[in-house]
Design a protein around this motif. Structure first.
Motif, short mmCIF file in Angstrom:
data_model
loop_
_atom_site.label_atom_id
_atom_site.label_comp_id
_atom_site.label_asym_id
_atom_site.label_seq_id
_atom_site.Cartn_x
_atom_site.Cartn_y
_atom_site.Cartn_z
N UNK A 1 0.83 -1.21 0.00
CA UNK A 1 0.00 0.00 0.00
C UNK A 1 0.87 1.26 0.00
N UNK A 2 1.91 1.25 0.84
CA UNK A 2 2.78 2.43 0.93
C UNK A 2 3.58 2.63 -0.35
N UNK A 3 4.12 1.54 -0.91
CA UNK A 3 4.93 1.64 -2.12
C UNK A 3 4.10 2.13 -3.30
N UNK A 4 2.93 1.51 -3.50
CA UNK A 4 2.07 1.92 -4.61
C UNK A 4 1.54 3.33 -4.37
N UNK B 1 1.76 6.45 -7.03
CA UNK B 1 0.60 7.20 -7.51
C UNK B 1 0.68 8.67 -7.11
N UNK B 2 1.20 8.91 -5.90
CA UNK B 2 1.35 10.29 -5.43
C UNK B 2 2.28 11.08 -6.35
N UNK B 3 3.34 10.43 -6.81
CA UNK B 3 4.28 11.10 -7.70
C UNK B 3 3.61 11.52 -9.00
N UNK C 1 0.96 15.59 -12.50
CA UNK C 1 -0.17 16.04 -13.32
C UNK C 1 -0.81 17.31 -12.77
N UNK C 2 -0.81 17.43 -11.45
CA UNK C 2 -1.46 18.58 -10.82
C UNK C 2 -0.67 19.86 -10.98
N UNK D 1 2.74 19.03 0.07
CA UNK D 1 2.90 19.31 -1.36
C UNK D 1 4.40 19.24 -1.71
N UNK D 2 4.84 18.09 -2.17
CA UNK D 2 6.26 17.83 -2.39
C UNK D 2 6.89 18.82 -3.35
#
Length: 528
Positions: free
Chosen positions: A358-361, A365-367, A372-373, A405-406
């Protein structure tokens, strides 16, 4: 080195290869200790200063007793002078180094490095013995070091590195010694991996979803695994080129799978990207030995090794530490939420496979969501809205809720450090700023910006030129000679540069920077 038992002769490593293996294992240990100490007990100072002693051993391994006897006067004078000053330093009181163990380590490094410097000066200036040099590269390296030394930075390590590695580059090692040094480097790093992971399987429970291994930060752990991966890749190239036993080749291929598995467990996006770059470079290198048509076959073989070793490595990491019930923490790690000796083996504090996936995926997806954002233009606009003008470094730039917000955080950090660039650099006391009320930014999160902040823009430019030049030069050397040592050197240069674009990869006595300077010898010494 040969020895005979009941009429049978066995060939083992030379004594120098054994010494070099121990030295590079010590570089790994120095890296771990300096990055996980609290700074309150003197371990950081002790191990950081030990880098000079280890390099002196590598330098003096080339020295012969007859050479010392032929020029004994300078050695005798240095023994008297260096010994007296070293003793006075150890027993004296200074404001900047209150720990006796750190003093002893520093004094020993200076004394041993002094012997190495004397030997190098005599060999070069008197006996005219030194390797064939790429003088342009060496001159640019020298300019970089002098820019570091004469900057406004208050660091003294550039002067130490100038002496240590200047002597290293000018030492005319024999072909046998260079082979022992190359193999000792790889063996020492791989030995460090075995020792560290063995310790982790006993004393380091897997209770942080981003696996930290022998470090207190998953990014630092990921960086160490990248260095190990470079060593294993170089070993694969070596055994493939020399047509070693299929079992030995299989051992190193599976070893690459093991290291990549642990790299995956760190869930470090920067580490993953650099690992992909290294895999691409490795496939090119091994295809040069075989055939370019086999690149997909080699990629599938490497993928299969990861698939086979992942369940074993994850199970060992998750289930072996609970057997011993004796967790060990490093600085800043202890908390009630960590696994303690009384927690059962099936405690919910341990990370299970579902939580890891869950953490890895989720980070993957967050990246993509962040990418995109935020277009580059939107990123600039949002950062500007947060603070239109860089404030004094004690005033928070962002709100605490913007910490997730990285891209905004990184762009704010880079913007601040770019604004601080000048020609002569800054002392450490003038660096850093308050990102938000709970987070002080102490470094630039980019090796080029950090060196530009420390030592000035000219040094930053020269460092970038050296890094790119050495990558190209080492790549050409490997393409022409199929030399695994050139391949290893290229990977050792790539790691701190690529990883350092987004994360911390530098620091005096760190394994990455030590190996970077060692790898530069391959680019400086023409013909090796």
């Amino acid at each position: 080195m040969d020895f005979t038992i009941k009429g049978k002769t066995f060939h083992i490593w030379s004594w120098k290869r054994i010494v070099y293996t121990i030295c590079f294992f010590m570089f790994c240990l120095i890296d771990q200790r300096t990055k996980t100490g609290s700074g309150r007990e003197g371990y950081i100072e002790t191990f950081r200063n030990m880098t000079g002693s280890i390099m002196a051993v590598i330098l003096l391994s080339h020295c012969k007793w007859g050479e010392i006897r032929a020029h004994k006067l300078p050695y005798l004078l240095w023994t008297i002078l260096g010994g007296a000053v070293g003793i006075a330093y150890v027993v004296g009181v200074t404001s900047f180094d209150p720990f006796v163990n750190g003093r002893v380590s520093a004094a020993l490094s200076v004394v041993l490095t002094g012997y190495a410097l004397i030997h190098t000066v005599i060999r070069v200036a008197v006996e005219k013995k030194y390797p064939v040099l790429e003088k342009k590269f060496l001159a640019v390296w020298g300019v970089m070091m002098f820019l570091m030394i004469f900057s406004r930075s208050d660091y003294i390590w550039p002067l130490c590195y100038l002496v240590m590695f200047g002597c290293f580059y000018l030492t005319d090692y024999t072909a046998e010694e260079r082979e022992d040094l190359f193999q000792g480097c790889l063996n020492g790093i791989i030995l460090g991996f075995f020792v560290f992971q063995g310790f982790c399987c006993v004393f380091r429970p897997y209770d942080n979803v981003r696996y930290q291994g022998m470090y207190n930060n998953p990014n630092l752990n990921a960086l160490f695994y990248l260095e190990v991966l470079a060593a294993v890749f170089a070993k694969i190239l070596y055994v493939t080129k020399n047509r070693c036993s299929k079992w030995i080749q299989l051992y190193y291929w599976l070893g690459a799978g093991v290291v990549l598995t642990f790299e995956l467990l760190t869930i470090g996006r920067t580490g993953w990207v650099v690992a992909v770059l290294m895999i691409g470079g490795f496939l090119w290198m091994i295809c040069k030995l075989k055939s370019y048509k086999k690149w997909f076959k080699n990629l599938m073989a490497l993928s299969l090794c990861v698939i086979l070793t992942f369940p074993i490595c994850f199970s060992a990491t998750r289930y072996l530490p609970p057997v011993f019930h004796h967790p060990v923490w490093f600085w800043g790690e202890w908390s009630e939420g960590k696994v303690h000796s009384w927690d059962p083996w099936n405690s919910e504090k341990f990370v299970d496979i579902d939580e890891y996936l869950d953490a890895a995926l989720g980070r993957i997806f967050e990246t993509f969501e962040n990418a995109l954002e935020h277009s580059p233009f939107a990123m600039k606009a949002e950062a500007a809205e947060a603070q239109t003008e860089i404030p004094a470094n004690k005033i928070p730039v962002l709100r605490s809720d913007q910490d997730t917000d990285t891209l905004l955080v990184r762009s704010t950090i880079y913007k601040y450090y770019i604004s601080q660039l000048n020609l002569t650099g800054h002392p450490y006391s003038e660096q850093g700023f308050q990102l938000h009320e709970h987070y002080w930014v102490g470094h630039a999160h980019n090796i080029f910006l950090q060196y530009g902040t420390d030592f000035g823009v000219p040094m930053m430019i020269v460092f970038a030129v050296l890094a790119l030049w050495s990558l190209i030069r080492l790549g050409k050397t490997y393409a022409e000679k199929k030399d695994p040592a050139a391949a290893a050197a290229q990977l050792f240069v790539l790691i701190p540069v690529a990883f350092g674009l987004l994360e911390y990869s530098w620091g005096v006595s760190s394994l990455t920077i030590t190996l970077l300077f060692i790898a530069w010898r391959k680019a400086i010494c023409d013909g090796e």
